[in-house]
Design a protein around this motif. Sequence first.
Motif, PDB file in Angstrom:
ATOM      1  N   PHE A 186       0.829  -1.204   0.000  1.00 30.42           N
ATOM      2  CA  PHE A 186       0.000   0.000   0.000  1.00 30.42           C
ATOM      3  C   PHE A 186       0.866   1.259   0.000  1.00 30.42           C
ATOM      4  O   PHE A 186       0.660   2.177  -0.791  1.00 30.42           O
ATOM      5  CB  PHE A 186      -0.926   0.009   1.213  1.00 30.42           C
ATOM      6  N   VAL A 187       1.834   1.306   0.905  1.00 27.83           N
ATOM      7  CA  VAL A 187       2.696   2.484   0.996  1.00 27.83           C
ATOM      8  C   VAL A 187       3.501   2.659  -0.280  1.00 27.83           C
ATOM      9  O   VAL A 187       3.692   3.776  -0.770  1.00 27.83           O
ATOM     10  CB  VAL A 187       3.623   2.379   2.223  1.00 27.83           C
ATOM     11  N   ALA A 188       3.984   1.551  -0.850  1.00 25.88           N
ATOM     12  CA  ALA A 188       4.803   1.650  -2.061  1.00 25.88           C
ATOM     13  C   ALA A 188       4.020   2.235  -3.224  1.00 25.88           C
ATOM     14  O   ALA A 188       4.496   3.144  -3.912  1.00 25.88           O
ATOM     15  CB  ALA A 188       5.358   0.273  -2.429  1.00 25.88           C
ATOM     16  N   ILE A 189       2.794   1.743  -3.461  1.00 19.92           N
ATOM     17  CA  ILE A 189       2.069   2.141  -4.667  1.00 19.92           C
ATOM     18  C   ILE A 189       1.235   3.395  -4.483  1.00 19.92           C
ATOM     19  O   ILE A 189       0.754   3.955  -5.468  1.00 19.92           O
ATOM     20  CB  ILE A 189       1.147   1.003  -5.149  1.00 19.92           C
ATOM     21  N   CYS A 190       1.063   3.871  -3.255  1.00 18.87           N
ATOM     22  CA  CYS A 190       0.162   4.988  -2.993  1.00 18.87           C
ATOM     23  C   CYS A 190       0.847   6.313  -3.323  1.00 18.87           C
ATOM     24  O   CYS A 190       1.463   6.947  -2.472  1.00 18.87           O
ATOM     25  CB  CYS A 190      -0.295   4.968  -1.532  1.00 18.87           C
ATOM     26  N   ALA A 193       4.528   6.689  -9.127  1.00 11.69           N
ATOM     27  CA  ALA A 193       5.153   5.368  -9.252  1.00 11.69           C
ATOM     28  C   ALA A 193       6.668   5.415  -9.158  1.00 11.69           C
ATOM     29  O   ALA A 193       7.303   4.415  -8.826  1.00 11.69           O
ATOM     30  CB  ALA A 193       4.737   4.740 -10.581  1.00 11.69           C
ATOM     31  N   GLU A 194       7.275   6.569  -9.442  1.00 15.07           N
ATOM     32  CA  GLU A 194       8.739   6.628  -9.414  1.00 15.07           C
ATOM     33  C   GLU A 194       9.300   6.653  -7.998  1.00 15.07           C
ATOM     34  O   GLU A 194      10.515   6.534  -7.814  1.00 15.07           O
ATOM     35  CB  GLU A 194       9.242   7.858 -10.184  1.00 15.07           C
ATOM     36  N   HIS A 195       8.442   6.783  -6.980  1.00 17.19           N
ATOM     37  CA  HIS A 195       8.936   6.917  -5.602  1.00 17.19           C
ATOM     38  C   HIS A 195       8.553   5.733  -4.713  1.00 17.19           C
ATOM     39  O   HIS A 195       8.433   5.881  -3.504  1.00 17.19           O
ATOM     40  CB  HIS A 195       8.402   8.215  -4.986  1.00 17.19           C
ATOM     41  N   TRP A 196       8.378   4.565  -5.287  1.00 22.82           N
ATOM     42  CA  TRP A 196       8.012   3.402  -4.481  1.00 22.82           C
ATOM     43  C   TRP A 196       8.990   3.180  -3.330  1.00 22.82           C
ATOM     44  O   TRP A 196       8.607   3.079  -2.168  1.00 22.82           O
ATOM     45  CB  TRP A 196       7.998   2.147  -5.363  1.00 22.82           C
ATOM     46  N   GLU A 197      10.268   3.071  -3.670  1.00 21.70           N
ATOM     47  CA  GLU A 197      11.288   2.755  -2.660  1.00 21.70           C
ATOM     48  C   GLU A 197      11.426   3.859  -1.628  1.00 21.70           C
ATOM     49  O   GLU A 197      11.573   3.582  -0.426  1.00 21.70           O
ATOM     50  CB  GLU A 197      12.642   2.501  -3.341  1.00 21.70           C
ATOM     51  N   ALA A 198      11.370   5.111  -2.061  1.00 16.15           N
ATOM     52  CA  ALA A 198      11.521   6.235  -1.134  1.00 16.15           C
ATOM     53  C   ALA A 198      10.386   6.267  -0.120  1.00 16.15           C
ATOM     54  O   ALA A 198      10.615   6.415   1.089  1.00 16.15           O
ATOM     55  CB  ALA A 198      11.573   7.553  -1.914  1.00 16.15           C
ATOM     56  N   GLU A 263      -8.296   2.159  -2.559  1.00 22.65           N
ATOM     57  CA  GLU A 263      -7.991   0.808  -3.015  1.00 22.65           C
ATOM     58  C   GLU A 263      -7.373   0.903  -4.401  1.00 22.65           C
ATOM     59  O   GLU A 263      -7.160   2.001  -4.921  1.00 22.65           O
ATOM     60  CB  GLU A 263      -9.262  -0.048  -3.021  1.00 22.65           C
ATOM     61  N   CYS A 264      -7.074  -0.231  -5.004  1.00 23.58           N
ATOM     62  CA  CYS A 264      -6.389  -0.200  -6.293  1.00 23.58           C
ATOM     63  C   CYS A 264      -6.773  -1.425  -7.107  1.00 23.58           C
ATOM     64  O   CYS A 264      -6.629  -2.556  -6.630  1.00 23.58           O
ATOM     65  CB  CYS A 264      -4.884  -0.157  -6.076  1.00 23.58           C
ATOM     66  N   ALA A 265      -7.272  -1.206  -8.321  1.00 22.44           N
ATOM     67  CA  ALA A 265      -7.581  -2.312  -9.213  1.00 22.44           C
ATOM     68  C   ALA A 265      -6.301  -2.843  -9.836  1.00 22.44           C
ATOM     69  O   ALA A 265      -5.313  -2.116  -9.994  1.00 22.44           O
ATOM     70  CB  ALA A 265      -8.536  -1.855 -10.317  1.00 22.44           C
ATOM     71  N   ASP A 266      -6.312  -4.113 -10.207  1.00 19.31           N
ATOM     72  CA  ASP A 266      -5.148  -4.699 -10.857  1.00 19.31           C
ATOM     73  C   ASP A 266      -4.815  -3.968 -12.159  1.00 19.31           C
ATOM     74  O   ASP A 266      -3.656  -3.848 -12.545  1.00 19.31           O
ATOM     75  CB  ASP A 266      -5.394  -6.171 -11.141  1.00 19.31           C
ATOM     76  N   ALA A 267      -5.854  -3.492 -12.849  1.00 22.80           N
ATOM     77  CA  ALA A 267      -5.620  -2.770 -14.094  1.00 22.80           C
ATOM     78  C   ALA A 267      -4.808  -1.502 -13.849  1.00 22.80           C
ATOM     79  O   ALA A 267      -3.966  -1.116 -14.667  1.00 22.80           O
ATOM     80  CB  ALA A 267      -6.951  -2.418 -14.752  1.00 22.80           C
ATOM     81  N   LEU A 269      -2.549  -1.044 -11.433  1.00 17.54           N
ATOM     82  CA  LEU A 269      -1.175  -1.457 -11.199  1.00 17.54           C
ATOM     83  C   LEU A 269      -0.478  -1.822 -12.499  1.00 17.54           C
ATOM     84  O   LEU A 269       0.692  -1.499 -12.708  1.00 17.54           O
ATOM     85  CB  LEU A 269      -1.139  -2.656 -10.241  1.00 17.54           C
ATOM     86  N   THR A 270      -1.191  -2.497 -13.382  1.00 19.47           N
ATOM     87  CA  THR A 270      -0.612  -2.859 -14.667  1.00 19.47           C
ATOM     88  C   THR A 270      -0.231  -1.618 -15.456  1.00 19.47           C
ATOM     89  O   THR A 270       0.830  -1.559 -16.081  1.00 19.47           O
ATOM     90  CB  THR A 270      -1.610  -3.706 -15.477  1.00 19.47           C
ATOM     91  N   ARG A 271      -1.088  -0.617 -15.405  1.00 19.46           N
ATOM     92  CA  ARG A 271      -0.844   0.593 -16.190  1.00 19.46           C
ATOM     93  C   ARG A 271       0.415   1.318 -15.770  1.00 19.46           C
ATOM     94  O   ARG A 271       1.165   1.818 -16.607  1.00 19.46           O
ATOM     95  CB  ARG A 271      -2.052   1.540 -16.065  1.00 19.46           C
TER      96      ARG A 271
END
Length: 519
Positions: A186-190, A193-198, A263-267, A269-271
Amino acid sequence: MGPRSPRASGGQNHHVFDSWRHEDSIGSVQHREFRQPSPNPGFGGDPNNNFYQMHSSKSAVELSAYESVAPVAIVTILFFLWGFASGLLSVLNNRINTTIKNTEGALIGLHSAYYGGYFVGPLTFSGYIFRHYGFRITFIVGLVIYGVGCIVFWPCGVLQTYPGFIISNFISGLGVATIEVAANLFVAICGPAEHWEARLNLSQGAQAIGNVFAPILADKVIFRRDERSSNTEWLISVQWGYLGVAFFDFALALFFWYVPLPECADADLTRVNRWRLVRPLDEKAQKRIVGKKALLLIGVWAQFCYTGAQEIITVNGPNLISTFSPDYVAKTNTYLWSAEGLLAFGRLAGGVGMFYIPARWWYLLFASGCVVTSTLLVGLQYTMTNSEAIIALRMLLQFFESILFPTIFAISLRGLSGRNVKWGASWQVLGVCGGAVWPPIYQAIRNRYEPNYMVGTRVAWVLVIILFAAGPGAQAFLVNFKPSWKQKLDGLSKRKLRERYERDGTIGPKTDSANDHDA
């Protein structure tokens, strides 16, 4: 009822907790908008529902950096709780072992029971709940399980039964593992997208802070023991402390039942996360260039090795100081707390640094630091004349450990699409069970050299070096020097490259309809 996926509910009138999505966002055609209920139908609420009305907003991956602050901050509470729980259990396990068994094997058994929960949960019910019911329900289930684990401590404390404490630790670990399956992703994708790790490093900095404060509070306040008190009297005081933690867990679960989270749909995340080739290649070449599953699997291995090395250091940290630095025994706790503080600082500093320098370079630097520092410790463990150096290296090693877990987690999920991201998150949490596997192996190696404890410790410590080198070290090297992996990670984490690849079609969308459900 909590949110369910179309697959779970047949797609009819399912209540997907989708209040964060714009009507024109990805997935909105497939999913109906679910608004937070309002207690007052006169103000636009639904009379059949019982809470407040929230305006429509976005999917988690569509949030801007500013919009992601609030939901990430809310979930960061769980990271602090996780760190606080780990700190309390570490202190409690040492005290219980001293009170009941007073052997190193018993202490390792308590630690292994906690991390055994990570082996059971992620690929069974925890992962299932996450994929079918979403982030919020997974948080609630994890908190309830963790609270039950704390309550189980009560009869165990009354009976002073070692097997009971094993069960309590296992249930607590199962609860925390369930929370981690959803919270890390959740924290990574919220947000962008370029700042997942940070983002994940900064949020897990709260976990490290909890791990700093818990032992101090436990030693000085919560589990403080009067020299005149018996074991039974001391355990009774600890029982009340754990009962309080259990009620806090249940209250937090109730809070997450009502709090609005995206929340987040799989679509979606794919995008934002899928890397695809511009021109079609043969199957062999595509596997070689993309390497999605290979990156995930080596990430699980890196997590397995890192957690094992971390627990070896945690369990044997006091022994390192007492055996090789006897002049500093009276300050052992102070040094260990300082080491935890360095870990928290390293995680926060690394998270900030990743906004400016790619995470893969930070990963290589810190993984190399772990290998070098643990190697130097082997060379210094022959004599007692290196007390100050041993303490300094022991603390520095924990600093270099800081960013490894969150960075491994986020990097290993890069390039996956839809449902595979959520499966990957479950596998990553499964890797944490290394904390149950490697400490007993370390102890077995060391015991072969008894009664020469110093030589045994030095030989067994080679295992720590191997774990850091073969796990995080190997993955850090590959993501920096394997061209296909480096290209993919930079394309997904550098803004300018990302925008260029989105324009030419290298990243996104071309989603698979089988992956277009909410989970």
